[in-house]
Design an enzyme around this catalytic site. Structure first.
Site, mmCIF file in Angstrom:
data_model
loop_
_atom_site.group_PDB
_atom_site.id
_atom_site.type_symbol
_atom_site.label_atom_id
_atom_site.label_comp_id
_atom_site.label_asym_id
_atom_site.label_seq_id
_atom_site.Cartn_x
_atom_site.Cartn_y
_atom_site.Cartn_z
ATOM 1 N N ASP A 80 6.548 10.439 16.097
ATOM 2 C CA ASP A 80 6.648 9.423 15.052
ATOM 3 C C ASP A 80 7.359 9.955 13.819
ATOM 4 O OD1 ASP A 80 4.544 11.140 14.428
ATOM 5 O OD2 ASP A 80 2.996 9.646 14.789
ATOM 6 N N ASN A 149 -9.523 7.174 12.784
ATOM 7 C CA ASN A 149 -9.740 5.784 13.224
ATOM 8 C C ASN A 149 -9.342 5.583 14.688
ATOM 9 O OD1 ASN A 149 -6.975 5.920 13.115
ATOM 10 N ND2 ASN A 149 -6.680 4.143 11.783
ATOM 11 N N HIS A 151 -6.438 6.513 16.057
ATOM 12 C CA HIS A 151 -5.015 6.310 16.368
ATOM 13 C C HIS A 151 -4.430 7.497 17.121
ATOM 14 C CE1 HIS A 151 -3.538 7.978 12.189
ATOM 15 N NE2 HIS A 151 -3.469 8.933 13.083
ATOM 16 N N GLU A 156 -2.037 2.320 15.546
ATOM 17 C CA GLU A 156 -3.264 2.060 14.815
ATOM 18 C C GLU A 156 -4.155 1.115 15.630
ATOM 19 O OE1 GLU A 156 -3.855 3.862 12.375
ATOM 20 O OE2 GLU A 156 -2.419 3.779 10.738
HETATM 21 C C1 F6R Z 1 1.255 12.910 13.981
HETATM 22 C C2 F6R Z 1 0.535 11.793 14.574
HETATM 23 C C3 F6R Z 1 -0.871 11.458 14.196
HETATM 24 C C4 F6R Z 1 -1.754 12.683 13.993
HETATM 25 C C5 F6R Z 1 -3.159 12.261 13.563
HETATM 26 C C6 F6R Z 1 -4.039 13.448 13.245
HETATM 27 O O1 F6R Z 1 2.556 13.015 14.509
HETATM 28 O O2 F6R Z 1 1.102 11.111 15.349
HETATM 29 O O3 F6R Z 1 -1.429 10.650 15.213
HETATM 30 O O4 F6R Z 1 -1.820 13.428 15.164
HETATM 31 O O5 F6R Z 1 -3.080 11.445 12.424
HETATM 32 O O6 F6R Z 1 -3.530 14.099 12.113
HETATM 33 P P1 F6R Z 1 -4.149 15.475 11.618
HETATM 34 O O7 F6R Z 1 -3.841 16.478 12.676
HETATM 35 O O8 F6R Z 1 -3.421 15.770 10.330
HETATM 36 O O9 F6R Z 1 -5.609 15.263 11.432
#
Ligand code: F6R
Length: 255
Positions: A80, A149, A151, A156
């Site tokens: 992403d 959450n 995701h 989301e």
């Molecule tokens: C990042 C992504 C997100 C993260 C998720 C966890 O490329 O796609 O899904 O993997 O938000 O983020 P952290 O590791 O910062 O807790």
């Protein structure tokens, strides 16, 4: 919505491996990825950003510096990117990847597929990335982190099982969770382009790394509750070659 796998019982692929600490879990993921690349130096890796994989990437870089592995022939797809941010922007995911991994080992810049968050036409950019993914032959191993959450990527809650690369609105929870990672921007961009759930599920193998107490509820919902678009990571239950790497804090609600 009906899913093919509705049971709460887990098959073997969905039994998590639980490590005492976050570092132990990240080291195990790094070992998994290193074994993948050593076995097939032309592996196509799907990569995530965020705090969770930082130690994984450090371990990959260390292995490269010690002459243990080369990433020369590896191809990558990032999950992403924030809308509005060019690769040159310090808060972009492209810049993160350069700082944490790509710029520190022998990756071939031509084999690093990234979304251009600053493209003039973001819909066309999403279509370009989708086509690139389709034409690549697919992702061998997709590394994922987990949103509090539920995701995955920036899919989301509410994201459809059959979603593909697209522009999405980020939830308030994600905006607050990502705020501390910013260095230059005052606030997190409200939109992103992300691989869809279907794109993630198309990977031949998935590694999920989730650590820390903030992920415990999402881990429980993903692994113990009925798969639902309310918790996108629970949709991973239809994948048959997935490895959940957790630390004990993230696994705390599994019982
Ligand atoms: C990042 C992504 C997100 C993260 C998720 C966890 O490329 O796609 O899904 O993997 O938000 O983020 P952290 O590791 O910062 O807790």
């Amino acid at each position: 919505m009906n899913f093919s796998l509705q049971k709460t019982a887990l098959n073997d692929a969905h039994r998590p491996t639980i490590f005492p600490t976050a570092d132990d879990a990240a080291d195990a993921v790094a070992d998994h990825l290193l074994a993948t690349v050593k076995r097939d130096p032309k592996s196509v890796l799907g990569l995530a950003t965020g705090q969770t994989p930082r130690r994984v990437y450090k371990r990959l870089v260390d292995a490269f510096l010690e002459g243990e592995v080369s990433f020369r022939d590896v191809e990558t797809f990032n999950l992403d990117e924030y809308c509005g941010l060019a690769a040159s922007h310090t808060d972009s995911f492209a810049a993160f990847m350069q700082r944490e991994l790509f710029g520190l080992a022998d990756f071939d810049p031509d084999s690093l597929n990234l979304i251009d968050g600053a493209a003039a036409d973001l819909t066309a950019e999403a279509a370009r990335y989708a086509a690139l993914l389709r034409d690549s032959g697919g992702i061998d191993v997709q590394l994922l982190g987990l949103g509090a959450n539920g995701h995955i990527g920036f899919n989301e809650p509410g994201s459809a099982h059959d979603s593909h690369v697209r522009i999405v609105d980020l939830s308030d929870e994600t905006l607050s969770a990502n705020q501390p990672s910013l260095t230059e921007l005052r606030s997190v961009p409200s939109q992103a382009i992300t691989l869809g759930i279907a794109d993630i599920l198309n990977a031949r193998e998935i590694i999920m790394l989730a650590t820390g107490p903030a992920k415990a509820a999402a881990v429980r919902r993903s692994l113990r509750e009925k798969p639902s678009t309310d918790c996108p990571a629970s949709l991973l239950r239809s994948h048959t070659n997935i490895h959940w790497y957790l630390d004990s804090a993230a696994a705390a609600e599994l019982g």
